[in-house]
Motif scaffolding. Sequence first.
Motif, PDB file in Angstrom:
ATOM      1  N   GLU A 114      63.263  51.914  52.945  1.00 20.85           N
ATOM      2  CA  GLU A 114      63.727  50.905  52.149  1.00 20.85           C
ATOM      3  C   GLU A 114      64.760  51.806  51.141  1.00 20.85           C
ATOM      4  O   GLU A 114      64.129  52.550  50.675  1.00 20.85           O
ATOM      5  CB  GLU A 114      62.768  50.259  51.415  1.00 20.85           C
ATOM      6  N   VAL A 122      65.604  46.920  46.283  1.00 22.04           N
ATOM      7  CA  VAL A 122      65.668  47.242  47.637  1.00 22.04           C
ATOM      8  C   VAL A 122      67.218  46.830  48.108  1.00 22.04           C
ATOM      9  O   VAL A 122      67.395  45.657  47.952  1.00 22.04           O
ATOM     10  CB  VAL A 122      64.689  46.554  48.703  1.00 22.04           C
ATOM     11  N   ARG A 125      66.745  47.605  54.086  1.00 18.54           N
ATOM     12  CA  ARG A 125      65.646  47.654  54.699  1.00 18.54           C
ATOM     13  C   ARG A 125      66.123  48.197  56.072  1.00 18.54           C
ATOM     14  O   ARG A 125      67.017  47.383  57.006  1.00 18.54           O
ATOM     15  CB  ARG A 125      64.739  46.683  54.843  1.00 18.54           C
TER      16      ARG A 125
END
Length: 150
Positions: A114, A122, A125
């Motif tokens: 992440e 975040v 990902r």
Amino acid sequence: MDFAHFTVAAAMRRAGLDAWIPEGEGKWSLPLYFLPDGAGWVELMRLLPGVRLGLHRHTGEVHALNLAGERRLNDGRVVRAGDYIHEPAGNVDWWEATGTDELLVHVVVKGEVEYLGAHQSVLQRINAADRLEEYRRHCKAMGVQPRELG
């Protein structure tokens, strides 16, 4: 021929490629293996000196062996050829390729990576399915059949 060149040549043949997969300015990857059930992946990473991997967190553990070159971790440690680093699940860090030689790292990544922004939000990902899809896209662009790397 030195060990790193032998390793890369063998990995290229196994993956059916004659070129690294570009991942941005001064960064490339070469897939070696995709773990069962999307649990992670194994790859070679190649970076030019000065290239930095941004702040990121691992949801699973990571094992990394420097094969050539060096890198500096965010805690100040310098990792050179032959050095091994274990990152436990949840580890948050950044690092950069340093020195004058290209960096070559053998990495086993479990879980996801992440990439983080402000307040550890975040931004992106990356998981095994993403890495497999990148490999397949690269093979298609190069006109080669993807190999079974699992």
